[in-house]
Structures are given as C-alpha cells and as structure tokens.
Motif scaffolding. Structure first.
Motif, mmCIF file in Angstrom:
data_model
loop_
_atom_site.group_PDB
_atom_site.id
_atom_site.type_symbol
_atom_site.label_atom_id
_atom_site.label_comp_id
_atom_site.label_asym_id
_atom_site.label_seq_id
_atom_site.Cartn_x
_atom_site.Cartn_y
_atom_site.Cartn_z
ATOM 1 N N ILE A 123 0.833 -1.209 0.000
ATOM 2 C CA ILE A 123 0.000 0.000 0.000
ATOM 3 C C ILE A 123 0.864 1.254 0.000
ATOM 4 C CG2 ILE A 123 -1.658 1.356 1.345
ATOM 5 C CD1 ILE A 123 -2.916 -1.289 2.211
ATOM 6 N N ASP A 124 1.890 1.277 0.837
ATOM 7 C CA ASP A 124 2.757 2.456 0.878
ATOM 8 C C ASP A 124 3.431 2.701 -0.464
ATOM 9 O OD1 ASP A 124 2.130 3.066 3.490
ATOM 10 O OD2 ASP A 124 3.829 1.982 4.342
ATOM 11 N N GLU A 125 3.788 1.632 -1.173
ATOM 12 C CA GLU A 125 4.417 1.805 -2.480
ATOM 13 C C GLU A 125 3.385 2.192 -3.542
ATOM 14 O OE1 GLU A 125 6.696 -1.751 -3.071
ATOM 15 O OE2 GLU A 125 8.217 -1.135 -1.605
ATOM 16 N N LEU A 126 2.137 1.731 -3.395
ATOM 17 C CA LEU A 126 1.072 2.197 -4.291
ATOM 18 C C LEU A 126 0.835 3.695 -4.104
ATOM 19 C CD1 LEU A 126 -1.481 -0.744 -3.985
ATOM 20 C CD2 LEU A 126 -0.357 -0.012 -6.104
ATOM 21 N N ILE A 127 0.856 4.150 -2.863
ATOM 22 C CA ILE A 127 0.679 5.587 -2.593
ATOM 23 C C ILE A 127 1.763 6.384 -3.314
ATOM 24 C CG2 ILE A 127 0.788 7.362 -0.808
ATOM 25 C CD1 ILE A 127 -0.421 5.270 1.116
ATOM 26 N N GLU A 128 2.995 5.914 -3.220
ATOM 27 C CA GLU A 128 4.104 6.610 -3.884
ATOM 28 C C GLU A 128 3.884 6.676 -5.390
ATOM 29 O OE1 GLU A 128 8.967 6.131 -4.460
ATOM 30 O OE2 GLU A 128 7.881 4.897 -3.003
ATOM 31 N N ALA A 129 3.505 5.550 -5.994
ATOM 32 C CA ALA A 129 3.323 5.510 -7.446
ATOM 33 C C ALA A 129 2.142 6.365 -7.903
ATOM 34 C CB ALA A 129 3.133 4.064 -7.903
ATOM 35 N N HIS A 132 -3.695 8.900 7.984
ATOM 36 C CA HIS A 132 -2.330 9.418 8.000
ATOM 37 C C HIS A 132 -1.672 9.308 6.625
ATOM 38 C CE1 HIS A 132 -2.721 10.021 12.160
ATOM 39 N NE2 HIS A 132 -2.351 8.835 12.597
ATOM 40 N N ARG A 133 -2.141 8.385 5.798
ATOM 41 C CA ARG A 133 -1.600 8.199 4.454
ATOM 42 C C ARG A 133 -2.430 8.905 3.389
ATOM 43 N NH1 ARG A 133 -0.125 4.110 7.654
ATOM 44 N NH2 ARG A 133 1.784 2.932 7.193
ATOM 45 N N GLY A 134 -3.478 9.608 3.777
ATOM 46 C CA GLY A 134 -4.323 10.302 2.813
ATOM 47 C C GLY A 134 -5.272 9.401 2.068
ATOM 48 N N ARG A 181 -7.083 20.325 2.359
ATOM 49 C CA ARG A 181 -7.776 19.033 2.352
ATOM 50 C C ARG A 181 -8.511 18.795 3.669
ATOM 51 N NH1 ARG A 181 -3.099 17.221 -0.534
ATOM 52 N NH2 ARG A 181 -2.164 16.489 1.406
ATOM 53 N N LEU A 182 -7.901 19.209 4.774
ATOM 54 C CA LEU A 182 -8.538 18.993 6.075
ATOM 55 C C LEU A 182 -9.813 19.823 6.194
ATOM 56 C CD1 LEU A 182 -7.630 17.366 8.719
ATOM 57 C CD2 LEU A 182 -7.280 19.628 9.678
ATOM 58 N N VAL A 183 -9.753 21.079 5.782
ATOM 59 C CA VAL A 183 -10.944 21.939 5.850
ATOM 60 C C VAL A 183 -12.028 21.411 4.915
ATOM 61 C CG1 VAL A 183 -11.821 24.249 5.340
ATOM 62 C CG2 VAL A 183 -9.678 23.973 6.604
ATOM 63 N N GLN A 184 -11.639 20.925 3.733
ATOM 64 C CA GLN A 184 -12.625 20.340 2.829
ATOM 65 C C GLN A 184 -13.284 19.116 3.458
ATOM 66 O OE1 GLN A 184 -11.255 18.020 -0.485
ATOM 67 N NE2 GLN A 184 -12.885 18.738 -1.830
ATOM 68 N N ARG A 185 -12.485 18.288 4.138
ATOM 69 C CA ARG A 185 -13.028 17.103 4.806
ATOM 70 C C ARG A 185 -14.080 17.500 5.836
ATOM 71 N NH1 ARG A 185 -8.355 14.215 7.433
ATOM 72 N NH2 ARG A 185 -9.676 13.701 9.201
ATOM 73 N N GLU A 186 -13.791 18.521 6.616
ATOM 74 C CA GLU A 186 -14.745 18.978 7.617
ATOM 75 C C GLU A 186 -16.017 19.505 6.956
ATOM 76 O OE1 GLU A 186 -16.393 20.305 11.361
ATOM 77 O OE2 GLU A 186 -15.041 18.700 10.693
#
Length: 312
Positions: free
Chosen positions: A184-190, A221-223, A282-287
C-alpha cells in the motif's frame, strides 16, 4: 443540494453488498439505516459464477422499479462482457459508475474503450501488476490517462494477500502490520506521482471494531479515504473516524489565514505555510463535506454527483 457534496463519494466509505441478496431493493432505495456511504453492488466474487446473469437481471429490474436512489451506487461486473450487458440494460440514471475488478493496464484501457467514455470507472488494484514496482507505475499512468472518467482507484486487500503466497489478514492486526502494508505504501508513492487518489481496503474482521479504528487512523495518515465496508456498523465507524479533530482544524485554519506568517507555532507544533497548505486545504474540505453530509437524512446524491456523459 449542496454542491460541496460532489466530492463525497471519494471520501465516504463504500459499503459492499452482493447483487443477489433478497433485500437489495431496501438497501438501494434508502429504507435501511446504512449511515453516510456509497454502495458497491457486486456481481463478481460475491456471487457464484452460475448465478451472475440472473443476479444482473434482478438488479436491473430492482433499479428500474425505484423512483429515487439516495446514494452513489457503483456496480462491479465480473468481466468486460458483463459490463457491456449492463450498459445496455441497467437504468444508468440510477448509478454512478462501474467497478473494474482485478485491474490491469490492459483492462483499464479496454473498459474505457468499451464504455465509450461515458461512465465513471473505479479500478481495483488487486492484480500482480500492483505487486511490481514497474507495474504499479504503469497502473497509475493508465488511470491518470482517463480523466475525468477515472477519479481514483481502490486497493483490493484480500486478493493481494492471496497473491502474496495465499495469506490472510491475522486477527487483531491492521493491514499496515502485514506484508500488504508495504504494498500500500508503495502504491501511494506511485499513484501520488500522477495525482490519482486511492480508496481504502476492506477490513474483513467484522466484530473487531477497535482494530478497524486503528486501521482507519493509519489510512488517514496516508491520505487514503473511501474505505471499503462490509457492514453498516463498519461504514458508520469509518465515517465518524473521518471527522477532523478540533486541534487539527484550528491548525489548518491558522495556516490558511491570509495574515499568517511563513512559519508559526501552535499547540507545540511547527506549522509551515509552504509545506502544510495543501494538507490544510484538504482537512478543511473534509470537515465541510462531513458537516454537509450529516445534515441530510438520508444522505442524498444529487445530479451534481453523477458523472455526466463526456465526448468519446
């Protein structure tokens, strides 16, 4: 309808349901208390192969009988032939798109071609290409090549476990405490390199809500959002976990304030406008999305949330 909700399907959890369940009409029509979520109706792994055509026909009849569908509904066909049949028979005004299982680069381009550029597709990263560094990059490039048809991709945890030597998630462990966590962490990078958003994998230990909470925190934490749920209890837990906490919101708003200095300190944390502005937005949009969705009972998907036809 609040236009801010147009991005909600890529935030809200996605609740999976087999297409052959007898109470599907009540699930799709909004009669069930499912919380804020999108619905994925599965015609692939969740339905026996010999029953898939009958289930597809029943799904089409069910959708045709409904005047209104209050949530984003995605259908997961087993293959491209099933996709083509559904495009011809399903009431398209009631669905938001199709899920592409076991996505490969070739399948992504084929499904886009066969859907004539008219339907949103959500590929699931659960093939051997997702395990290969070059394959991951090529999958990301394939998804990024078809905006706005493909707005994100989902991580298929159980198939990845199977490909990694027939493994299964151990009880009491988050996905990030297993070999799939590294994938998953490597998918996030790609995928981040091509600005393609990823949706969270399923958590299949139904009664272990504490480990689910820990896993969702790691997703955040990983978005990673739009996590797959398999029960309404899970979907409600995931959605509640997506609400930003008050300290984070205060920090985000301080960063975004026009008069904010380049570097400031708050709650013992260093905040740097140059590095943290995207996070703050992104955080404000989430709220905003969280508050807007929670004011609507049940969660209603307006026309602004459905993909409009685009030129082929």
């Amino acid at each position: 309808m609040n236009h801010a909700l147009s991005d909600l399907p890529m935030l809200a959890p996605m609740l999976y349901t087999p297409a052959d369940r007898p109470d599907l009409a009540s699930v799709l029509s909004g009669q069930r208390d499912l919380g804020v979520c999108s619905i994925a109706v599965c015609l692939e792994d969740a339905v026996r192969p010999e029953n898939r055509q009958a289930a597809a026909e029943a799904l089409c009849r069910t959708l045709a009988s409904l005047e209104y569908v209050p949530r984003s509904v995605f259908i997961r066909p087993a293959d491209v032939e099933a996709l083509e049949w559904l495009i011809e028979h399903v009431p398209l005004e009631h669905i938001s798109g199709f899920i592409l299982p076991k996505a490969t680069v070739a399948k992504i381009h084929l499904w886009v071609e066969r859907s004539a550029g008219l339907h949103t597709l959500l590929p699931i990263l659960e093939s051997r290409e997702a395990l290969d560094p070059v394959g991951r990059r090529e999958l990301a490039q394939a998804c990024a090549a078809h905006p706005p048809l493909i707005t994100g991709a989902r991580i298929g945890a159980n198939d990845l476990f199977s490909l990694l030597g027939g493994l299964r998630r151990p009880a009491g462990r988050t996905i990030y405490e297993t070999p799939v966590g590294r994938v998953i962490d490597e998918l996030i990078e790609a995928f981040s390199a091509y600005s393609v958003r990823l949706c969270g994998p399923v958590f299949d230990r139904i009664q272990d809500l504490e480990t689910l909470r820990r896993e969702v925190r790691e997703d955040i934490h990983r978005g990673i959002f739009a996590k797959t749920a398999i029960t309404p209890t899970q979907s409600k837990q995931i959605w509640e976990s997506y609400r930003p906490d008050k300290i984070e919101l205060e920090e985000a708003r301080c960063i975004l304030a026009p008069e904010a200095p380049a570097i400031l300190a708050l709650h013992g944390h260093m905040l740097e406008r140059a590095c943290h502005t995207a996070w703050a937005h992104r955080l404000v949009q989430r709220e905003t999305l969280h508050c807007a969705a929670n004011t609507i009972q049940p969660f209603k998907v307006g026309e602004s949330q459905r993909r409009k036809p685009i030129s082929a």
